[in-house]
Write a protein that holds these residues in place. Sequence first.
Motif, PDB file in Angstrom:
ATOM      1  N   ASN A 136       0.831  -1.205   0.000  1.00 55.01           N
ATOM      2  CA  ASN A 136       0.000   0.000   0.000  1.00 55.01           C
ATOM      3  C   ASN A 136       0.865   1.255   0.000  1.00 55.01           C
ATOM      4  O   ASN A 136       0.524   2.266  -0.626  1.00 55.01           O
ATOM      5  N   VAL A 139       2.018   1.863  -3.536  1.00 61.88           N
ATOM      6  CA  VAL A 139       0.952   2.463  -4.337  1.00 61.88           C
ATOM      7  C   VAL A 139       0.879   3.970  -4.086  1.00 61.88           C
ATOM      8  O   VAL A 139       0.769   4.771  -5.029  1.00 61.88           O
ATOM      9  N   ASN A 174      -1.453   3.403 -11.027  1.00 62.82           N
ATOM     10  CA  ASN A 174      -1.601   2.296 -10.075  1.00 62.82           C
ATOM     11  C   ASN A 174      -2.682   1.301 -10.460  1.00 62.82           C
ATOM     12  O   ASN A 174      -2.944   0.359  -9.716  1.00 62.82           O
ATOM     13  N   LEU A 178      -2.364  -2.760  -8.567  1.00 65.67           N
ATOM     14  CA  LEU A 178      -3.238  -3.405  -7.590  1.00 65.67           C
ATOM     15  C   LEU A 178      -3.576  -4.833  -7.994  1.00 65.67           C
ATOM     16  O   LEU A 178      -3.663  -5.727  -7.155  1.00 65.67           O
ATOM     17  N   SER A 181      -0.755  -7.496  -7.105  1.00 63.91           N
ATOM     18  CA  SER A 181      -0.194  -7.514  -5.753  1.00 63.91           C
ATOM     19  C   SER A 181      -0.111  -8.900  -5.136  1.00 63.91           C
ATOM     20  O   SER A 181       0.631  -9.106  -4.172  1.00 63.91           O
TER      21      SER A 181
END
Length: 252
Positions: A136, A139, A174, A178, A181
């Motif tokens: 996170n 990101v 981004n 995601l 990930s």
Amino acid sequence: MSAKLDDDTGTSQTVRVQLKLRELIVGGELKAGSRIAELTLVDLLGASRTPIRMALVRLQEEGLLEALPNGGFAVKDFSEADIHDAIEVRGTLEGLAARLAAERGVTSVLLAEARDCIARIDELLAQPELSEDSFNGYVEQNGRFHDLLSEMAGSDLVARQLERAKTLPFASPNGFVLARSTGPDARDTLVVAQAQHRAVLDAIVQREGARAESLMREHARIAHQNLREALQSHQSLQRLPGASLIRRRATR
């Protein structure tokens, strides 16, 4: 959970309606192809028809909605080719931003911020495996780097066009990060992207415009790779904002 908008004197109602509608679309609560009726949104969001109508027009301009022949709007869907093209547009504009930054020069303040951003990503990638928190964090810092690049171009026109290009969830820097990930090579992909961040910044500092542009356009190609791999994995696709808007068909 109620979708009604809280009062906020610091933000116009139109913008708040626009943000909430985008959230409902990208989150899949408003499905691709579904017609959006103004009166339904009045009840759903607790807003008047004027800001709702304006917000719908803005979302059409962003590309998330399409106007219907008999009036009103419907949630748009996207083919794989559409997404590919959106990523290409963003990569082209970011390449232009990098070239302008190199040719025009960048303030020491912006360079310091960009170097801080890269240093923070280095710290996050120092561990052999990424935790949820470190991912996170990546990101957040990745989005920050791309925002700084837009600012470094020193062009309000380019910045506006870039912001518009990034409004589609899968075209944002981004978007497919995601989706990747959970893969075994997730960290490896981010390490490559980070090396490109560093190389682009170096080209800007060295005032090498053509090199900076080429590197930034190459950087966008990671998103193409992530797109292909995400579409092959149901688990990855579920992590992609706006996945419900993707229409699977052969690329034209």
